[in-house]
Design a protein around this motif. Sequence first.
Motif, PDB file in Angstrom:
ATOM      1  N   SER A   2       0.850  -1.187   0.000  1.00 56.69           N
ATOM      2  CA  SER A   2       0.000   0.000   0.000  1.00 56.69           C
ATOM      3  C   SER A   2       0.885   1.235   0.000  1.00 56.69           C
ATOM      4  N   ILE A   3       0.726   2.102  -1.000  1.00 56.33           N
ATOM      5  CA  ILE A   3       1.555   3.299  -1.110  1.00 56.33           C
ATOM      6  C   ILE A   3       0.883   4.445  -0.365  1.00 56.33           C
ATOM      7  N   GLN A   4       1.599   5.018   0.601  1.00 59.90           N
ATOM      8  CA  GLN A   4       1.096   6.144   1.384  1.00 59.90           C
ATOM      9  C   GLN A   4       2.201   7.174   1.511  1.00 59.90           C
ATOM     10  N   TRP A   5       1.833   8.459   1.457  1.00 61.78           N
ATOM     11  CA  TRP A   5       2.835   9.532   1.614  1.00 61.78           C
ATOM     12  C   TRP A   5       2.119  10.787   2.070  1.00 61.78           C
ATOM     13  N   PHE A   6       2.349  11.190   3.319  1.00 59.37           N
ATOM     14  CA  PHE A   6       1.692  12.378   3.872  1.00 59.37           C
ATOM     15  C   PHE A   6       2.660  13.067   4.832  1.00 59.37           C
ATOM     16  N   PRO A   7       3.715  13.724   4.290  1.00 58.49           N
ATOM     17  CA  PRO A   7       4.698  14.387   5.152  1.00 58.49           C
ATOM     18  C   PRO A   7       4.084  15.527   5.946  1.00 58.49           C
ATOM     19  N   GLY A   8       4.814  15.981   6.965  1.00 59.83           N
ATOM     20  CA  GLY A   8       4.295  16.947   7.927  1.00 59.83           C
ATOM     21  C   GLY A   8       3.759  18.230   7.333  1.00 59.83           C
ATOM     22  N   VAL A 189       4.216  11.098  -5.634  1.00 61.18           N
ATOM     23  CA  VAL A 189       4.566  10.537  -4.332  1.00 61.18           C
ATOM     24  C   VAL A 189       6.080  10.617  -4.151  1.00 61.18           C
ATOM     25  N   GLY A 190       6.523  10.930  -2.950  1.00 66.47           N
ATOM     26  CA  GLY A 190       7.950  11.031  -2.673  1.00 66.47           C
ATOM     27  C   GLY A 190       8.688   9.737  -2.978  1.00 66.47           C
ATOM     28  N   ARG A 191       9.942   9.867  -3.388  1.00 69.02           N
ATOM     29  CA  ARG A 191      10.724   8.724  -3.856  1.00 69.02           C
ATOM     30  C   ARG A 191      10.867   7.620  -2.814  1.00 69.02           C
ATOM     31  N   ASN A 192      10.894   7.978  -1.548  1.00 64.54           N
ATOM     32  CA  ASN A 192      11.116   6.974  -0.511  1.00 64.54           C
ATOM     33  C   ASN A 192       9.849   6.228  -0.109  1.00 64.54           C
ATOM     34  N   ALA A 193       8.718   6.565  -0.724  1.00 67.05           N
ATOM     35  CA  ALA A 193       7.444   5.972  -0.319  1.00 67.05           C
ATOM     36  C   ALA A 193       7.057   4.756  -1.149  1.00 67.05           C
ATOM     37  N   PHE A 194       7.843   4.402  -2.166  1.00 63.26           N
ATOM     38  CA  PHE A 194       7.457   3.263  -3.006  1.00 63.26           C
ATOM     39  C   PHE A 194       8.691   2.568  -3.566  1.00 63.26           C
ATOM     40  N   ASP A 195       8.464   1.346  -4.054  1.00 64.98           N
ATOM     41  CA  ASP A 195       9.507   0.541  -4.675  1.00 64.98           C
ATOM     42  C   ASP A 195       9.370   0.653  -6.191  1.00 64.98           C
ATOM     43  N   ASP A 196      10.437   1.090  -6.866  1.00 66.59           N
ATOM     44  CA  ASP A 196      10.377   1.313  -8.311  1.00 66.59           C
ATOM     45  C   ASP A 196       9.957   0.061  -9.074  1.00 66.59           C
ATOM     46  N   GLU A 197      10.500  -1.074  -8.700  1.00 65.37           N
ATOM     47  CA  GLU A 197      10.202  -2.303  -9.435  1.00 65.37           C
ATOM     48  C   GLU A 197       8.726  -2.662  -9.317  1.00 65.37           C
ATOM     49  N   GLU A 198       8.176  -2.550  -8.114  1.00 60.73           N
ATOM     50  CA  GLU A 198       6.771  -2.900  -7.920  1.00 60.73           C
ATOM     51  C   GLU A 198       5.855  -1.961  -8.714  1.00 60.73           C
ATOM     52  N   VAL A 199       6.163  -0.670  -8.691  1.00 58.06           N
ATOM     53  CA  VAL A 199       5.363   0.307  -9.446  1.00 58.06           C
ATOM     54  C   VAL A 199       5.488   0.046 -10.944  1.00 58.06           C
ATOM     55  N   ALA A 200       6.707  -0.262 -11.396  1.00 60.96           N
ATOM     56  CA  ALA A 200       6.924  -0.535 -12.819  1.00 60.96           C
ATOM     57  C   ALA A 200       6.149  -1.769 -13.282  1.00 60.96           C
ATOM     58  N   LEU A 201       6.105  -2.800 -12.466  1.00 57.95           N
ATOM     59  CA  LEU A 201       5.379  -4.016 -12.832  1.00 57.95           C
ATOM     60  C   LEU A 201       3.871  -3.754 -12.900  1.00 57.95           C
ATOM     61  N   GLU A 202       3.353  -2.968 -11.953  1.00 55.34           N
ATOM     62  CA  GLU A 202       1.929  -2.610 -12.005  1.00 55.34           C
ATOM     63  C   GLU A 202       1.627  -1.776 -13.248  1.00 55.34           C
ATOM     64  N   LEU A 203       2.527  -0.872 -13.577  1.00 58.24           N
ATOM     65  CA  LEU A 203       2.363  -0.051 -14.774  1.00 58.24           C
ATOM     66  C   LEU A 203       2.354  -0.920 -16.021  1.00 58.24           C
ATOM     67  N   LEU A 204       3.253  -1.887 -16.080  1.00 55.67           N
ATOM     68  CA  LEU A 204       3.315  -2.777 -17.243  1.00 55.67           C
ATOM     69  C   LEU A 204       2.050  -3.612 -17.396  1.00 55.67           C
ATOM     70  N   LEU A 205       1.488  -4.068 -16.286  1.00 51.16           N
ATOM     71  CA  LEU A 205       0.251  -4.855 -16.360  1.00 51.16           C
ATOM     72  C   LEU A 205      -0.862  -4.068 -17.045  1.00 51.16           C
ATOM     73  N   TYR A 206      -0.942  -2.768 -16.718  1.00 43.86           N
ATOM     74  CA  TYR A 206      -1.983  -1.943 -17.333  1.00 43.86           C
ATOM     75  C   TYR A 206      -1.661  -1.657 -18.796  1.00 43.86           C
TER      76      TYR A 206
END
Length: 324
Positions: A2-8, A189-206
């Motif tokens: 689950s990708i979440q990003w809500f800095p102060g 979303v900030g770079r530290n909030a997600f894994d590039d490979e996981e996002v790339a694979l989800e993008l490829l599926l679509y």
Amino acid sequence: MSIQWFPGHMHLTRQAIVARVKAIDVVIEMLDARLPGSSANPLLAELTSRRPTLKVLNKQDLADPERTRLWLDHFNRQPGVRAIALDTTEPAAVQRLIAPCHVLAPQRGGMLKPMRVLICGIPNVGKSTLINRLVGKRVTKAADEAGVTRAEQRIALADDFYLFDTPGLLWPRIIVAQSGYNLAASGAVGRNAFDDEEVALELLLYLQSHYPGLLAERYKLDIQQVPAMTDENLLQAIGQHRGALVAGAKVNVQKAAELLIHDFRTGALGRITLETPEEFAQWLAEGKKLDAQRQLRKDELASKGLIRLRKALPKAIARKKRAV
């Protein structure tokens, strides 16, 4: 994941919107035309007291034009809402924003009753770039990175038209899983909030299902084979084609994922929109269902004394705690 990003600083932005909206006539919500549903802040109607809203589908030059038309029709059917598609290179962007605002608030205008407009949106949606172009000089910091603007600014677009800019704002919890991936792919979303490979694979599926031809053209793949390939094999093929290799001619999967995401963000892949109104409505319904189930489980555990639910403090007490 689950990708979440809500800095102060987003908490401060939320408070600033609530304080400012009391004197606002129209809200401009900047959306990413490649993900109009996922980039729409579900808290905005609540925070802005349901003021008349102009939804601006920015970066339309990167989006699928047919799907952009679907989204414009979808938003323009909603009461109190107008929608336009825009890109930051348009020379007439000022008038394209001002005219629909006067339609939404016809009682405002002139020096005695100047139009007061709040512009807001998710991080990295292009607000700062657009505003700099509107006024013809650099008045806000712009970068291809989420979370750059940190303070509210007032900008005069005309003698009787004031624009209040706010920092990019996400929402505390993203309940639509696909929205999290789409926001990460777009750069919201900030770079530290997600894994590039996981996002790339989800993008490829679509992309496999909806834009196989663009994948084949960009990475010199067989168009007949693309739909049948696994997302992992596709990422490997992309890494091979783009030279993302390590010792032994093995694919550097992390680098291949970064290259794919970069190609999507810059438009090198082609004009792509990652959701239709119907798809997003389905994702949202599923997300709400799962969220309700999650809350029921939390309530059940709390009733058994296994966890403690966090209660909201009264406003007066909360203010005192912040002041300490």
